[in-house]
Design a protein around this motif. Sequence first.
Motif, PDB file in Angstrom:
ATOM      1  N   VAL A  21       0.837  -1.201   0.000  1.00 40.59           N
ATOM      2  CA  VAL A  21       0.000   0.000   0.000  1.00 40.59           C
ATOM      3  C   VAL A  21       0.870   1.248   0.000  1.00 40.59           C
ATOM      4  O   VAL A  21       2.017   1.244   0.468  1.00 40.59           O
ATOM      5  N   ASN A  22       0.278   2.317  -0.550  1.00 44.68           N
ATOM      6  CA  ASN A  22       0.893   3.649  -0.563  1.00 44.68           C
ATOM      7  C   ASN A  22       2.259   3.650  -1.262  1.00 44.68           C
ATOM      8  O   ASN A  22       3.153   4.394  -0.878  1.00 44.68           O
ATOM      9  N   LYS A  23       2.402   2.823  -2.270  1.00 44.05           N
ATOM     10  CA  LYS A  23       3.648   2.760  -3.026  1.00 44.05           C
ATOM     11  C   LYS A  23       3.320   2.613  -4.503  1.00 44.05           C
ATOM     12  O   LYS A  23       2.452   1.830  -4.875  1.00 44.05           O
ATOM     13  N   VAL A  24       4.010   3.374  -5.346  1.00 42.80           N
ATOM     14  CA  VAL A  24       3.767   3.333  -6.780  1.00 42.80           C
ATOM     15  C   VAL A  24       4.369   2.056  -7.359  1.00 42.80           C
ATOM     16  O   VAL A  24       5.538   1.741  -7.124  1.00 42.80           O
ATOM     17  N   LEU A  25       3.534   1.298  -8.094  1.00 43.18           N
ATOM     18  CA  LEU A  25       3.974   0.070  -8.736  1.00 43.18           C
ATOM     19  C   LEU A  25       3.711   0.172 -10.237  1.00 43.18           C
ATOM     20  O   LEU A  25       2.906   0.982 -10.680  1.00 43.18           O
ATOM     21  N   GLU A  26       4.385  -0.670 -11.007  1.00 38.43           N
ATOM     22  CA  GLU A  26       4.216  -0.665 -12.455  1.00 38.43           C
ATOM     23  C   GLU A  26       4.032  -2.091 -12.958  1.00 38.43           C
ATOM     24  O   GLU A  26       4.641  -3.023 -12.435  1.00 38.43           O
ATOM     25  N   PHE A  27       3.183  -2.240 -13.984  1.00 35.65           N
ATOM     26  CA  PHE A  27       3.039  -3.516 -14.657  1.00 35.65           C
ATOM     27  C   PHE A  27       3.892  -3.510 -15.925  1.00 35.65           C
ATOM     28  O   PHE A  27       4.050  -2.470 -16.570  1.00 35.65           O
ATOM     29  N   PRO A  28       4.415  -4.664 -16.308  1.00 37.29           N
ATOM     30  CA  PRO A  28       5.368  -4.713 -17.438  1.00 37.29           C
ATOM     31  C   PRO A  28       4.667  -4.681 -18.783  1.00 37.29           C
ATOM     32  O   PRO A  28       4.749  -5.628 -19.578  1.00 37.29           O
ATOM     33  N   LEU A  29       3.979  -3.583 -19.084  1.00 36.96           N
ATOM     34  CA  LEU A  29       3.324  -3.443 -20.376  1.00 36.96           C
ATOM     35  C   LEU A  29       4.175  -2.587 -21.305  1.00 36.96           C
ATOM     36  O   LEU A  29       4.821  -1.624 -20.876  1.00 36.96           O
ATOM     37  N   LEU A  30       4.107  -2.947 -22.581  1.00 35.13           N
ATOM     38  CA  LEU A  30       4.773  -2.099 -23.568  1.00 35.13           C
ATOM     39  C   LEU A  30       3.955  -0.853 -23.845  1.00 35.13           C
ATOM     40  O   LEU A  30       4.494   0.247 -23.975  1.00 35.13           O
ATOM     41  N   SER A  63      -0.259  -8.707 -40.546  1.00 33.86           N
ATOM     42  CA  SER A  63      -0.119  -7.463 -41.321  1.00 33.86           C
ATOM     43  C   SER A  63       0.162  -6.248 -40.441  1.00 33.86           C
ATOM     44  O   SER A  63       0.261  -5.131 -40.962  1.00 33.86           O
ATOM     45  N   GLY A  64       0.268  -6.428 -39.127  1.00 36.75           N
ATOM     46  CA  GLY A  64       0.600  -5.315 -38.238  1.00 36.75           C
ATOM     47  C   GLY A  64      -0.567  -4.424 -37.864  1.00 36.75           C
ATOM     48  O   GLY A  64      -0.355  -3.298 -37.404  1.00 36.75           O
ATOM     49  N   GLN A  65      -1.825  -4.894 -38.055  1.00 38.00           N
ATOM     50  CA  GLN A  65      -2.979  -4.080 -37.703  1.00 38.00           C
ATOM     51  C   GLN A  65      -3.356  -4.197 -36.218  1.00 38.00           C
ATOM     52  O   GLN A  65      -4.225  -3.473 -35.743  1.00 38.00           O
ATOM     53  N   CYS A  66      -2.722  -5.110 -35.479  1.00 38.22           N
ATOM     54  CA  CYS A  66      -2.994  -5.298 -34.054  1.00 38.22           C
ATOM     55  C   CYS A  66      -1.914  -4.610 -33.219  1.00 38.22           C
ATOM     56  O   CYS A  66      -0.747  -4.533 -33.619  1.00 38.22           O
ATOM     57  N   LEU A  67      -2.301  -4.128 -32.055  1.00 42.01           N
ATOM     58  CA  LEU A  67      -1.395  -3.413 -31.152  1.00 42.01           C
ATOM     59  C   LEU A  67      -0.750  -4.407 -30.194  1.00 42.01           C
ATOM     60  O   LEU A  67      -1.440  -5.192 -29.527  1.00 42.01           O
ATOM     61  N   GLN A  68       0.598  -4.393 -30.134  1.00 46.41           N
ATOM     62  CA  GLN A  68       1.321  -5.282 -29.227  1.00 46.41           C
ATOM     63  C   GLN A  68       1.378  -4.639 -27.840  1.00 46.41           C
ATOM     64  O   GLN A  68       1.938  -3.572 -27.654  1.00 46.41           O
ATOM     65  N   LEU A  69       0.779  -5.320 -26.831  1.00 46.19           N
ATOM     66  CA  LEU A  69       0.713  -4.778 -25.469  1.00 46.19           C
ATOM     67  C   LEU A  69       1.820  -5.289 -24.564  1.00 46.19           C
ATOM     68  O   LEU A  69       2.234  -4.588 -23.632  1.00 46.19           O
ATOM     69  N   TRP A  70       2.281  -6.508 -24.797  1.00 45.12           N
ATOM     70  CA  TRP A  70       3.256  -7.136 -23.890  1.00 45.12           C
ATOM     71  C   TRP A  70       4.029  -8.186 -24.647  1.00 45.12           C
ATOM     72  O   TRP A  70       3.506  -8.849 -25.547  1.00 45.12           O
ATOM     73  N   ASP A  71       5.319  -8.342 -24.303  1.00 47.65           N
ATOM     74  CA  ASP A  71       6.162  -9.282 -25.029  1.00 47.65           C
ATOM     75  C   ASP A  71       7.288  -9.745 -24.117  1.00 47.65           C
ATOM     76  O   ASP A  71       7.969  -8.926 -23.489  1.00 47.65           O
ATOM     77  N   ASN A  72       7.444 -11.077 -23.996  1.00 49.22           N
ATOM     78  CA  ASN A  72       8.619 -11.646 -23.329  1.00 49.22           C
ATOM     79  C   ASN A  72       8.834 -13.049 -23.865  1.00 49.22           C
ATOM     80  O   ASN A  72       8.233 -13.451 -24.867  1.00 49.22           O
ATOM     81  N   ASP A  73       9.672 -13.814 -23.200  1.00 43.84           N
ATOM     82  CA  ASP A  73      10.015 -15.142 -23.707  1.00 43.84           C
ATOM     83  C   ASP A  73       8.838 -16.097 -23.672  1.00 43.84           C
ATOM     84  O   ASP A  73       8.823 -17.103 -24.409  1.00 43.84           O
ATOM     85  N   LEU A  74       7.850 -15.844 -22.808  1.00 43.11           N
ATOM     86  CA  LEU A  74       6.719 -16.758 -22.687  1.00 43.11           C
ATOM     87  C   LEU A  74       5.654 -16.522 -23.748  1.00 43.11           C
ATOM     88  O   LEU A  74       4.964 -17.458 -24.157  1.00 43.11           O
ATOM     89  N   GLY A  75       5.481 -15.282 -24.179  1.00 45.79           N
ATOM     90  CA  GLY A  75       4.446 -15.015 -25.164  1.00 45.79           C
ATOM     91  C   GLY A  75       4.251 -13.538 -25.415  1.00 45.79           C
ATOM     92  O   GLY A  75       5.023 -12.693 -24.955  1.00 45.79           O
ATOM     93  N   VAL A  76       3.160 -13.237 -26.156  1.00 40.15           N
ATOM     94  CA  VAL A  76       2.858 -11.862 -26.561  1.00 40.15           C
ATOM     95  C   VAL A  76       1.358 -11.650 -26.392  1.00 40.15           C
ATOM     96  O   VAL A  76       0.556 -12.585 -26.561  1.00 40.15           O
ATOM     97  N   LEU A  77       0.979 -10.413 -26.058  1.00 38.67           N
ATOM     98  CA  LEU A  77      -0.424 -10.015 -26.010  1.00 38.67           C
ATOM     99  C   LEU A  77      -0.684  -9.022 -27.139  1.00 38.67           C
ATOM    100  O   LEU A  77       0.044  -8.032 -27.283  1.00 38.67           O
ATOM    101  N   TRP A  78      -1.754  -9.296 -27.935  1.00 39.15           N
ATOM    102  CA  TRP A  78      -2.137  -8.431 -29.047  1.00 39.15           C
ATOM    103  C   TRP A  78      -3.562  -7.943 -28.828  1.00 39.15           C
ATOM    104  O   TRP A  78      -4.427  -8.704 -28.395  1.00 39.15           O
TER     105      TRP A  78
END
Length: 700
Positions: A336-345, A425-440
Amino acid sequence: MPVPWFLLSLALGRNPVVLSLERVVGPQDTARCSPGLSCHLWDGDVLCLPGSLVSAPGPVLVPTRLQTELVLRCHEETDCDLCVRVVVHLAVHGYWEDPEDEEFRRAADPELEEPRNVSLQAHVVLSFQAYPTAHCVLLEVQVPAALVQPGQSVGSVAFDCFEAALGAEVQIWSYTQPRYQKELNLTQQLPALPWLNVSADGEDVRLVLDVSEEQRFGLSLYWNQVQGPVKPWWHSNLTGPQTITLNHTDLVPCLCIQVWPLEPDSVRTSICPFREDPRAHRNLWRAARLQLLPPRGWRLDAPCSLPAEATLCWQALDGGPCLPLVPPLPRENVTVNKVLEFPLLKGHPNICVQVSTWEKLQLQECLWADSLGPLKDDMLLVETRGPQDNGSLCALEPSGCTPLLSRAPTRAARLGEQLLQDVQSGQCLQLWDNDLGVLWACPMDKYIHQRWALVWLACLLLVAVVFLLLLVKMNHVKGWLRLLKEDIRAGVAVRSRAALLLYSADDASFERLVGALASALCQLPLRVAVDLWSRRDLSAQGALAWFHAQRHRTLQEGGVVVLLFSPGAVALCREWLQDATSAPRAHGPHDAFAASLSCVLPDFLQGRAPGRYVGAYFDKLLPADAVPALFRSVPVFSLPSQLPDFLGTLQGSAAPRPRRLAERAEQVSRALQPALDSCFRAPGVPERGRGMGPEAGDRT
């Protein structure tokens, strides 16, 4: 600091377990042994160093159990300190040699001597810690040979005593030098300061500080945060006695109370009494605020630490449940009361933060909605990567992650090939990427437009077919449209008519009858106001104020006030008419009829009632001539025999045709019948033709 004797007596005398405390006179520490043992207390402190474990050379004395007792060390008659007496129970541990070898040796040669049997001596260390002090003493204990039996208890030694402050948490260890086994330990919470008592006062909490009038003390309320420094909330110097009330909404689990005498070097005692209070835990979650900080930061603000986890989820535009992104994204423990970040691109308006406990979801907030705009109709694709860069794509849906190239009956499966082409074709936005996978995040707008084009085409075709049918049967349709137009106009007019129903609450069965009538009238439809449905407003405003407001609104909207006469209502009217100069008798807080007479009677006396009031009574509850003559200046109907005329008057110019009106009257009559039967069976209800009872009086 020595604690005054009267405070100690108050603190410990209220404890249902401790009836009285033994007094130890003098400042010197002492040691006492149980019968058969001898012991000696070494002078001065010793180092509190347990040392490492060593093997016992044979039978040795070891401590087996610790026991404590609260006593008072008194320097004078009224000057005592709280002291902890420690009792160490001892036993013999180990053998001169292996027991199996001993039995075998004695079986082979019965004439052998008994095993060696000598006295034992041990140095027992007692370590005492009560923040911020620590203290160790050394006890020398000797056991005679006659008591030495391996594995058997030999007695105990008691030490007087370790001084401690009220409310302190003490920790005690015991071991021998050298140490033959793991040390014993014991933790104990001593009684809190005597003047503080926490009690419930309804939903609120009272802090009662019961001390003498000249006693001065400090009181502090603070939030004891595990993740961060102590956060003061309220502080004051007071003179006893005092009672402080806390609102139940201010309680949180980490709210602690600290009390201390305003004297030099005084001991401060703290208690945190709300750690297990369910109200405090509910208040904590109500006070918690989840703040989202662009571009990818977030913070949970709360007065106390929260045992919770946070994760990201995907909120679809259709308003379904937010789908967790675990895996591939990990859960994180909340600080609590601490700024955190999620690993999103990159951020996306459909990505939300969920904070949950093991029981349920507590908080949810969509990421940075102010900066990224409203939710989008996008499809979230999860790409998982195998050991040899073999990837697979699936769409996150409420039913699970649906493979794109599958035959599942879902939108993602139907559009699987098109979505796969959009990713390539690159019409999707890449939100997250690492060795396990990608979110589009893939937009679905173009597919929605195609679907709606087909829907509009089908609608136009349907309209054309209906139009052709209308042309074929034009005459029948014209008549039907005319009837429909009349019904719509009548319905709009009826819905705009308001009716205020006033009655006297004679008994429970009559109130049920009135409720049935009001419910039936609402089906006409009419907008009915009755005090049965407004008891909360009646209690808050008062019966007279509630009637004034309802009467003004009803008449201003062109509605009508219905006076429902009963034996009780007639009696109240006569009471007002016969003795207008005296104050009326008291009535219940919800009796709107009694309160309304002060405004209703002037309207009738001054000729303003016609067109604004209607009267009614039930056939078998009241004779027709029982209604006072003053009220016959407006239509008075007998129910249910005159229901059609009654309903026609209520609806005014918007009343339907006679046949339709008769059907509605029949519906209302059927709705009233069960309540009428119950009312007639109720004791004390007069039959038609009988007198009206003691309250009837002379007819006016």
